[in-house]
Structure formats: C-alpha cells, structure tokens
Design a protein around this motif. Structure first.
Motif, PDB file in Angstrom:
ATOM      1  N   HIS A 144       0.720  -1.178  -0.003  1.00 29.41           N
ATOM      2  CA  HIS A 144      -0.063  -0.163  -0.003  1.00 29.41           C
ATOM      3  C   HIS A 144       0.857   1.160   0.154  1.00 29.41           C
ATOM      4  O   HIS A 144       2.111   1.247   0.628  1.00 29.41           O
ATOM      5  N   LEU A 145       0.363   2.302  -0.734  1.00 31.39           N
ATOM      6  CA  LEU A 145       0.909   3.542  -0.626  1.00 31.39           C
ATOM      7  C   LEU A 145       0.040   4.568   0.063  1.00 31.39           C
ATOM      8  O   LEU A 145      -0.947   4.489  -0.188  1.00 31.39           O
ATOM      9  N   GLU A 146       0.818   5.470   0.857  1.00 33.80           N
ATOM     10  CA  GLU A 146      -0.035   6.420   1.641  1.00 33.80           C
ATOM     11  C   GLU A 146       0.387   7.995   1.226  1.00 33.80           C
ATOM     12  O   GLU A 146       1.457   8.238   0.792  1.00 33.80           O
ATOM     13  N   GLY A 147      -0.662   8.791   1.270  1.00 32.39           N
ATOM     14  CA  GLY A 147      -0.378  10.250   1.281  1.00 32.39           C
ATOM     15  C   GLY A 147      -1.699  10.758   0.387  1.00 32.39           C
ATOM     16  O   GLY A 147      -2.879  10.305   0.957  1.00 32.39           O
ATOM     17  N   THR A 148      -1.824  11.800  -0.085  1.00 31.87           N
ATOM     18  CA  THR A 148      -2.962  12.506  -1.116  1.00 31.87           C
ATOM     19  C   THR A 148      -2.894  11.807  -2.388  1.00 31.87           C
ATOM     20  O   THR A 148      -2.197  11.807  -2.980  1.00 31.87           O
ATOM     21  N   VAL A 149      -3.895  11.065  -2.555  1.00 27.95           N
ATOM     22  CA  VAL A 149      -4.297  10.310  -3.723  1.00 27.95           C
ATOM     23  C   VAL A 149      -5.194  11.120  -4.466  1.00 27.95           C
ATOM     24  O   VAL A 149      -6.164  11.465  -4.079  1.00 27.95           O
ATOM     25  N   LEU A 150      -4.703  11.304  -5.972  1.00 28.13           N
ATOM     26  CA  LEU A 150      -5.504  11.932  -6.973  1.00 28.13           C
ATOM     27  C   LEU A 150      -6.458  10.763  -7.585  1.00 28.13           C
ATOM     28  O   LEU A 150      -5.951   9.975  -8.393  1.00 28.13           O
ATOM     29  N   VAL A 151      -7.507  10.678  -7.053  1.00 28.34           N
ATOM     30  CA  VAL A 151      -8.552   9.552  -7.474  1.00 28.34           C
ATOM     31  C   VAL A 151      -9.396   9.981  -8.584  1.00 28.34           C
ATOM     32  O   VAL A 151      -9.955  10.921  -8.843  1.00 28.34           O
ATOM     33  N   GLY A 152      -9.555   9.181  -9.460  1.00 25.89           N
ATOM     34  CA  GLY A 152     -10.287   8.820 -10.657  1.00 25.89           C
ATOM     35  C   GLY A 152     -10.350   9.837 -11.585  1.00 25.89           C
ATOM     36  O   GLY A 152      -9.010  10.264 -11.763  1.00 25.89           O
ATOM     37  N   ARG A 153     -11.031   9.916 -12.767  1.00 21.09           N
ATOM     38  CA  ARG A 153     -10.751  10.934 -13.816  1.00 21.09           C
ATOM     39  C   ARG A 153     -10.602  12.125 -13.613  1.00 21.09           C
ATOM     40  O   ARG A 153     -10.143  12.950 -14.347  1.00 21.09           O
ATOM     41  N   ASP A 154     -11.499  12.445 -12.309  1.00 20.66           N
ATOM     42  CA  ASP A 154     -11.183  13.915 -12.055  1.00 20.66           C
ATOM     43  C   ASP A 154      -9.979  14.226 -10.955  1.00 20.66           C
ATOM     44  O   ASP A 154      -9.707  15.435 -10.708  1.00 20.66           O
ATOM     45  N   PHE A 155      -9.058  13.337 -10.577  1.00 23.04           N
ATOM     46  CA  PHE A 155      -8.180  13.571  -9.789  1.00 23.04           C
ATOM     47  C   PHE A 155      -8.458  14.240  -8.565  1.00 23.04           C
ATOM     48  O   PHE A 155      -7.607  15.259  -7.947  1.00 23.04           O
ATOM     49  N   GLU A 156      -9.593  13.734  -7.985  1.00 22.05           N
ATOM     50  CA  GLU A 156      -9.929  14.418  -6.830  1.00 22.05           C
ATOM     51  C   GLU A 156      -9.066  14.032  -5.718  1.00 22.05           C
ATOM     52  O   GLU A 156      -8.609  12.860  -5.604  1.00 22.05           O
ATOM     53  N   PRO A 157      -8.366  14.948  -4.797  1.00 20.77           N
ATOM     54  CA  PRO A 157      -7.556  14.804  -4.017  1.00 20.77           C
ATOM     55  C   PRO A 157      -8.111  14.008  -2.451  1.00 20.77           C
ATOM     56  O   PRO A 157      -8.935  14.598  -1.949  1.00 20.77           O
ATOM     57  N   VAL A 158      -7.605  12.864  -2.417  1.00 16.46           N
ATOM     58  CA  VAL A 158      -8.100  12.075  -1.118  1.00 16.46           C
ATOM     59  C   VAL A 158      -7.084  11.772  -0.312  1.00 16.46           C
ATOM     60  O   VAL A 158      -6.003  10.894  -0.636  1.00 16.46           O
TER      61      VAL A 158
END
Length: 354
Positions: free
Chosen positions: A2-16
């Motif tokens: 696993h990788l931890e941090g701020t994840v740019l999720v999905g096609r809209d790169f929402e920061p999670v």
C-alpha cells in the motif's frame, strides 16, 4: 502493498488523504484515512506517441526542415538508423526507457521504424539484452512500420502519413489481425488529413493543421488524436489547436522524437497546459487515462480494478511544498526531482534504475 499520502482519485483526480492498496498488479481499494505522509499519488503517465529509435542521435539536425529531419526514406533520422548497428540502437533505446521510468512513465506507444528488425530491437532493449542495467519494467505498445509483415511481431501499425504510401492494404491487414492502426496527419500541412481519415484509423497523430472540416469529421467519428506540441514547435510546423481538438474528441499527449525532445511527460504537460490554457485536470487526463484509452489499456487512473501503474511525488519537495492546487502543481510545476517512487504492474521501480 500500500501507498500512503494524498491520492488523486478517478478521472477528475480528486485529492483524497489516505492509502492505495495494491495486490496482484491491480488497485484493490482506496482507503480514506488520516496519514502521516506528504506523498502525492497519481497514475503513472502514458506517453501516447514516441519514436525512441532515434535515441542514437539526440539534438541532431539543427536548422533542418521537418522533411529533412524525419521524412522516410532519406530524412536524417532514417539515414542515421540505417548506419547504426543493432547493439548501438538497443543500448540507446534502453537508456531512454530508463529515463522514461525515472520521469514517471509507465507505458508508451511507440511508432517503431525498421520493420520486424526494428521491433525486435526494441524488445531487446526492454529485455535488457546486452545493456548493463538490465530489463526495464516500463510497458510498451509497439506500432511497427515499413513492412506489412511487421504485424506478425508488433502490437499494431503506425503509418508515417497518407502522402508517403498507399496504406489501404496495411489497414485491411490490421483489421484482419484485430490490431490498431495509427497514422500521422496534418503535421506539415492539411493536405494529408482527409486521406488519413479516409483510412478510418484508430487514432491520428499531430493534427497541427486541422481545419474546420477536419474538426467536424473528428467530432462525427470520435477519432482520438495524439498531440506532440513541443516537437511541433521544434520542427517549426506550428502548434496543434489543442483546445479545439479537445472540444471534439479524446486527446492524448506524446513526446514524439527523442532526437528533438526528451521523453518527459512533465515537460510535455507543462508546455501543453501553458500553450492551451486548458484546466489542469484536462491536461493530466491527456497524459494518463486518455493515452491508455487509445491503446485499450486499463490504466492511467487511480481507482479500484485499474492496473497498478502509479507515480508517487514528494509533496514536501522544495518545488511542490506549499502548493494550493495539487493537480495544477503536478501539471505545471512537477518534474523528475520530485519523483520519489514509480510503481509499474504493482511492482516498485527504482527511479534511476540503479
């Protein structure tokens, strides 16, 4: 893993904020959680158009026209490729592959000159044949050229341009083989665009000189386009109308000839973003999921079920620390010095390959 941090999720790169869980080469899930990491996790890049064979001659041919540089059969690059032996080409390509990995590219779509021999040379470079730093993890989609029989070893066919030859038979062969067909069009001028589009290609490359009728045809057919704006500027043919193309079809980014430009998607994104002034999310899609879609690949996005090709940046680097808009910072500011980890096929890659 696993990788931890701020994840740019999905096609809209929402920061999670949280972690990406990977197993068997696939993203299993994204867990939202408070984590003690400044890392920024995004998809590894998909470089949608390269010619890495001419890694043997970087920055050659200053002052030459496009045709003098790359037109088959006697442009400078083709003469240099004919003069270079197999081992020289393999070693030069292997260095470029290592550089692409180090700059976050997980997959590249290559128009490979030299027919069957040319494709085999690239396969040797990927396998680390005869080079000191071994096999590369980066993944390729190889479009052969110069010989219809190249389809026996290539993943598809990459045509130079409709004015260079009659590609009807090759196009028919790709359909029969179930393999993709791409073609350069509208790079030097608009004269070859309609002929290229008449071949019903799976994608077009360049489209610098797309006219209104061509834009209408793109919208009607949904034919994707790969743009290479840095290369087009260097060869003095103009720059592609990225905003207009993006309104009508899927647009991806490529870095084109290693002879003229480094195969860095960071540099390509920054240039494309500042040239077009499109939103950063659009540009990042062009550098990731759009190229993957053109090649029919399940990557270029961080979401469950996608291939685990990931790029991890140091969000606390001197360059990125203090960023208020992470996606914009990645597109317009990030570079190789900010790369802390690259994951391809679920396996970590040491950025410099050392």
């Amino acid at each position: 893993m696993h990788l931890e941090g701020t994840v740019l999720v999905g096609r809209d790169f929402e920061p999670v904020e949280g972690r990406v869980v990977v197993a068997d080469g696939e993203i299993v899930r994204i867990e939202e959680a408070s984590v003690e990491s400044d890392a920024v996790i995004l998809p590894a890049f998909v470089n949608a158009h390269t010619h890495i064979g001419d890694s043997i001659a970087k920055e050659a041919g200053e002052g030459l026209s496009l045709d003098e540089l790359v037109a088959p059969p006697d442009g400078l690059k083709h003469r240099l490729l004919r003069d270079a032996d197999h081992e020289e080409k393999v070693a030069a390509m292997a260095r470029t592959l290592r550089y692409m990995e180090a700059t976050g590219t997980g997959t590249f779509l290559e128009f490979r000159e030299g027919g069957i021999e040319g494709v085999n040379a690239l396969r040797d470079a990927l396998a680390g044949e005869g080079v000191p730093f071994g096999e590369r993890a980066i993944e390729s989609v190889v479009f052969g050229r110069d010989d219809p029989d190249v389809l026996s070893v290539a993943d598809g066919y990459g045509a130079s341009g409709a004015r260079d030859a009659d590609f009807d038979a090759v196009r028919a062969a790709t359909r029969e083989a179930g393999k993709p067909f791409g073609i350069h069009a509208g790079e030097r001028d608009a004269d070859d665009v309609n002929a290229a589009m008449d071949l019903d290609p799976d994608f077009l490359v360049h489209m610098v000189h797309a006219e209104p009728i061509h834009l209408e045809r793109l919208a009607d057919r949904g034919t994707p386009v790969v743009v290479c704006p840095r290369s087009n500027l260097v060869t003095n043919v103009g720059v592609p109308p990225i905003r207009e193309l993006n309104k009508r079809t899927t647009v991806a980014l490529g870095t084109d000839n290693v002879m003229t430009d480094s195969p860095s998607m960071f540099r390509e994104m920054e240039f494309a973003a500042k040239l077009s002034d499109l939103p950063a999310r659009e540009i990042l899609r062009m550098a990731t999921v759009n190229g993957a879609a053109i090649a029919g690949l399940n990557r270029g996005v961080v979401e469950p079920g996608a291939d685990a090709d990931l790029l991890v940046l140091d969000g606390d680097s001197d360059n990125l620390a203090g960023a208020r808009d992470l996606v914009r910072a990645v597109v317009r500011r990030a570079g190789q010095a900010d790369v802390s980890r690259v994951v391809i096929g679920g396996e970590p890659v040491v950025p410099r390959g050392d």
